[in-house]
Every structure is written in structure tokens, then in C-alpha cells.
Design a protein around this motif. Structure first.
Motif: not given
Length: 272
Positions: A173-180, A255-261
Motif C-alpha cells: 500500500f505505501l508503495a502504491a502498487v498492487s501486491p499481485w 483506488g491507491c494500488q492500481p494493477g492486477p487484483a
């Protein structure tokens, strides 16, 4: 599962209670080491290594333990009845004249030669709270498998030692990236920022009774996303979602972490 800061705190409590004192009681309640006699030996130190605890004992011995999901060490004044759980859950007892430590629900407990510690912790990456912390090496290891998801790479103790499920979700979250997102697709500046943030957070929390990753002081908001499924993101207001990544539950803000989900149907129980 206890994370690096929790294990660091446990090591500090055990070290304060046991180090420099001779054991008058030592009981290892696992079949392989049930006959080991450690009484009369002094505890030299208790050292954390990632999520591992190394209790070094006079004579070149180390008692290695790992808390995994719900293990715990509790310390009581010698002679006081322990109350950390049912008696049958106690796997280890180490006591001196003043303090006695009880290891509850320990899934990993083994006695080995101190010279052989590398067998159990040698594969670990740089320890976020250890003297060997090396941010450049940690970032290099994090990127060693470009196809691996960020969440899985963060949890791999061979990359960084000490990150668990809470920090995995919070760091993404803090890096604003999806964990996937595969780590090979991270922007070049993200891995160094991730490992620096991980180090900062664990250092800040190792002396706190309650873990905190946010700067807000509103009640009920110590963490950005972990454990906040369905609640509004503290940054953008989007509902936080939960899904499984590999075998572990993951929280993130779409919203804050765009990318794969991930699939947030929650059909299986979380592995918190």
C-alpha cells in the motif's frame, strides 16, 4: 503469525530474564530432546534472526525456536504459576533462580550446536532488525525472480528476513502498487523505497506495544489496509478489499494500488 518486530521483542524479554544466569530448570517437551539436560548451564544470550529465536547456552549449544502462527514465549517470576495457556501447550521451560520462561505452542523447537546455526538460519536474507542489514542486497534479492508477485517476494524470508503478512500488505500500500504485480514490472525506484520503508517501520515498531504504520491518531486506524476489509481507505476513501495471494490473505486498496487484483470472494478462511 508474529513478524520481525514481535520476535525482536520476545528475544529482548527472554534475554533480560535469562542471559547471564544459570539454569536450575530446563524442560524440552518434544520427544527428540526430552532427555536433554541443560541444568547447571548458563544462558549466554537470546538473539533474534528474522522470525527465528536463538537461545545460546554455555557449552556451545543453541535452542532454536520459531513461533509460526501462534507460538509464544512467556516469562514469569520463578515459583509463580504460568498462565499463558493450558499446561499441555507448554513445549519448553527454561528457568533460573529469578525468572522462568515458558514456550507455548512452539511448532519448531530444536537443540543444536551453536556452530551449526547456519543450518537453520543461514538461508535467510538480510535481517531487517539485525546487524547484517543490507538494503542493496535486500533489493537485489527481492528482484531475483522477476515473474514472482510482490506479495510473495516480500514474504520470502530468503529475500528480507522479518516481513510477515501485516507488513506485506502495508508495504505494498505505501508503495502504491498492487501486491499481485510481478516484481519485474516495478518501477526502478520502487524496490529501494520498499526495503527502506520496511526497515523504517520495523525499527519504529520494535519498541512499541502496538504496531502502527499510519501517522493518524484516530482510534482504530493503526494500519492502512490490513484487517480493514470493507472499510474506507484512509487515503482515498475506496473500500479496502481482501483476497488470497498464494496461501496468505492480502489486503489492498483498489483506488491507491492500481494493477492486477486478486479474487476477493473470500471463499476460504484467512491465514492470519
Amino acid at each position: 503469525m508474529p513478524e520481525g518486530d514481535t520476535v525482536w521483542q520476545a528475544a529482548r524479554r527472554l534475554h533480560a530474564a535469562l542471559a547471564g544466569r544459570v539454569l536450575i530448570r530446563a524442560d524440552l517437551r518434544v520427544p527428540r530432546f526430552a532427555t536433554a539436560d541443560l541444568t547447571g548451564r548458563a544462558v549466554l544470550d537470546v538473539t533474534p534472526r528474522g522470525k527465528h529465536l536463538l537461545t545460546r547456552i554455555d557449552g556451545g549449544l543453541t535452542l532454536h525456536s520459531h513461533l509460526r502462527m501462534d507460538g509464544a514465549w512467556r516469562v514469569y517470576p520463578t515459583g509463580q504459576r504460568p498462565h499463558g495457556g493450558p499446561e499441555h501447550q507448554i513445549r519448553a521451560v527454561l528457568g533460573n533462580e529469578e525468572q522462568t520462561a515458558y514456550g507455548y505452542r512452539l511448532p519448531v523447537l530444536e537443540l543444536l550446536r551453536t556452530a551449526e546455526e547456519g543450518r537453520v538460519v543461514g538461508r535467510l536474507g538480510p535481517d531487517l532488525l539485525g546487524p547484517d542489514w543490507d538494503p542493496e542486497e535486500a533489493a537485489r534479492r527481492l528482484l531475483s525472480d522477476p515473474s514472482r508477485t510482490l506479495g510473495e517476494a516480500l514474504l520470502d524470508q530468503r529475500n528480507l528476513a522479518g516481513i510477515g503478512n501485516v507488513y506485506k500488505s502495508e508495504l505494498a500500500f505505501l508503495a502504491a502498487v498492487s501486491p499481485w504485480l510481478p516484481v519485474g514490472e516495478l518501477a526502478p525506484d520502487v524496490p529501494p523505497r520498499l526495503v527502506a520503508t520496511a526497515h523504517r517501520l520495523l525499527e519504529a515498531n520494535k519498541d512499541r506495544p502496538d504496531r502502527r504504520t499510519t501517522t493518524t491518531r484516530r482510534p482504530g486506524t493503526p494500519l492502512h489496509v490490513y484487517g480493514r476489509k470493507g472499510r474506507p481507505c484512509l487515503r482515498c476513501g475506496t473500500a479496502v478489499r481482501k483476497a488470497e495471494l498464494g496461501e496468505r490473505v492480502t489486503y489492498w486498496c483498489p483506488g491507491c494500488q492500481p494493477g492486477p487484483a486478486g479474487d476477493s470472494t473470500d471463499r476460504r478462511p484467512p491465514h492470519n
